[in-house]
Design an enzyme around this catalytic site. Structure first.
Site, short mmCIF file in Angstrom:
data_model
loop_
_atom_site.label_atom_id
_atom_site.label_comp_id
_atom_site.label_asym_id
_atom_site.label_seq_id
_atom_site.Cartn_x
_atom_site.Cartn_y
_atom_site.Cartn_z
N ASP A 11 0.71 -1.21 0.03
CA ASP A 11 -0.02 -0.05 -0.20
C ASP A 11 0.85 1.50 -0.15
OD1 ASP A 11 -2.25 -1.65 0.04
OD2 ASP A 11 -3.06 -1.09 2.02
N GLY A 39 -7.24 -9.31 1.21
CA GLY A 39 -7.03 -10.63 1.70
C GLY A 39 -6.08 -10.76 2.95
N ASN A 178 -20.91 -4.37 1.94
CA ASN A 178 -21.40 -3.18 2.79
C ASN A 178 -22.90 -2.79 2.06
OD1 ASN A 178 -21.20 -1.45 0.35
ND2 ASN A 178 -18.98 -1.15 0.85
N THR A 204 -22.30 -4.61 6.42
CA THR A 204 -21.57 -3.54 7.17
C THR A 204 -22.21 -2.34 6.75
OG1 THR A 204 -19.83 -3.77 6.00
CG2 THR A 204 -19.55 -4.64 7.90
N THR A 232 -8.97 3.11 5.61
CA THR A 232 -8.31 1.82 4.82
C THR A 232 -8.35 0.60 5.76
OG1 THR A 232 -7.06 3.64 4.09
CG2 THR A 232 -6.68 1.46 3.32
N ASP A 236 -12.02 -4.81 6.21
CA ASP A 236 -11.47 -6.23 6.18
C ASP A 236 -11.21 -6.57 7.61
OD1 ASP A 236 -11.04 -5.66 3.49
OD2 ASP A 236 -8.85 -4.68 3.56
N LYS A 268 -5.86 4.30 13.81
CA LYS A 268 -4.44 4.50 13.18
C LYS A 268 -4.19 4.56 11.97
CE LYS A 268 -2.81 2.20 17.34
NZ LYS A 268 -2.58 0.86 17.68
#
Ligand code: RIB
Length: 288
Positions: A11, A39, A178, A204, A232, A236, A268
């Site tokens: 990322d 994943g 979602n 969600t 971000t 997950d 965070k």
């Protein structure tokens, strides 16, 4: 045991005052590299929540640092295959409201082979769960082969692709998405996901919590309010933490724990790097 056939990304995260508009050139206020990928984020969330998880994935020749990060989180590298394709990455913009925008390069995540998949599935036990997302190749094949071996399949419909979801509907035991994705499916196939013949549908709803639909019953879970820094990987984290406890049959406890894990994770920066461990989540929920 959960077998997660999941993506691994580098990322590349840029903080920006606002998300870029078409044609706009924008200066970032900071830049950082993190381990990510839907994943592996889910695997780390499951492992940190106390779940038993095997991550099956692919890294390219440039994936050494990501492998070290994965090991640092206590996951085995034994089923992460080195392939001759550049490692997947994500370019991520995060704005001052913690909202993000992500562009993916699939790379090594699209290099799964049938042989690799079968080897992993052949060592699973009946009743184990397989976890899938839309960031790898051969998703439908994995689901079919898993079901043929008596395994249960959980599928996170992200990044969203209505056709991919439609192809998998009769091969899965749990669909996670979602509420925007749930609405898109309803529009695409004419039925809300909760009306489909799937054992469990987890929806969600961001700040409005989550719902688990199972056999006509709905469990509601409120979100836990926090000041978000970076969202971000929150979805997950929710799913990985949920699965870690849900596979033992504790659906309501799994939902409450997942809500706590996701709330802490957004406080965070980074995806995997921000995922809390079980003790942190439990302490946080006690004081919430
Ligand atoms: O869900 C967040 C993840 O999406 C990031 O870690 C990024 O790699 C993309 O896959």
């Amino acid at each position: 045991m959960i077998l997660n056939f999941g993506s691994i990304n580098l990322d590349l995260v840029y903080r920006v005052a606002h998300l870029p508009k078409p044609g706009e050139t924008l200066a970032s206020t900071s830049f950082a590299r993190f381990l990510g990928g839907k994943g592996i984020n889910q695997s780390i969330a499951a492992a940190r929540s106390g779940g038993a998880i095997r991550h099956i994935g692919c890294l390219g020749p440039d994936g050494k640092w990501l492998g070290e990060q994965i090991a640092h989180f206590g996951l085995s590298l034994d089923e992460i295959t080195q392939v001759d394709v550049p490692t997947g990455h994500a370019v991520i913009f995060v704005d001052d409201t913690a909202e993000n925008q992500i562009v993916l390069f699939g790379g090594s995540n699209l290099a799964f082979t049938k042989n690799q998949i079968e080897q992993a599935l052949n060592t699973a036990r009946r009743g184990d769960w397989v976890l899938l997302q839309n960031e790898t190749n051969l998703v439908s094949y994995i689901a079919q082969e898993a079901r043929a071996r008596g395994l249960k399949v959980a599928y996170s419909a992200a990044p969203f692709d209505a056709n991919a979801v439609r192809d998998l509907l009769d091969q899965i035991n749990l669909l996670a998405l979602n509420e925007g994705e749930a609405a898109a499916i309803a529009q695409n196939i004419g039925h809300h996901p909760a009306e489909l013949n799937i054992d469990h549908v987890l929806i969600t709803k961001g700040e409005r919590g989550a719902e688990l639909h199972s056999g006509g019953e709905i469990l509601h879970q409120d979100s836990v309010k926090v000041e978000a820094i970076d969202t971000t990987g929150a979805g997950d984290t929710f799913l990985g933490a949920f699965m870690a406890r849900f596979v033992d049959g504790k659906a309501d406890e799994a939902l409450a724990f997942a809500a706590g894990a996701a709330a802490l994770q957004v406080t965070k920066q980074g995806a995997a790097a921000a995922i809390p461990c079980a003790e942190e989540v439990e302490a946080f929920l006690r004081n919430a």
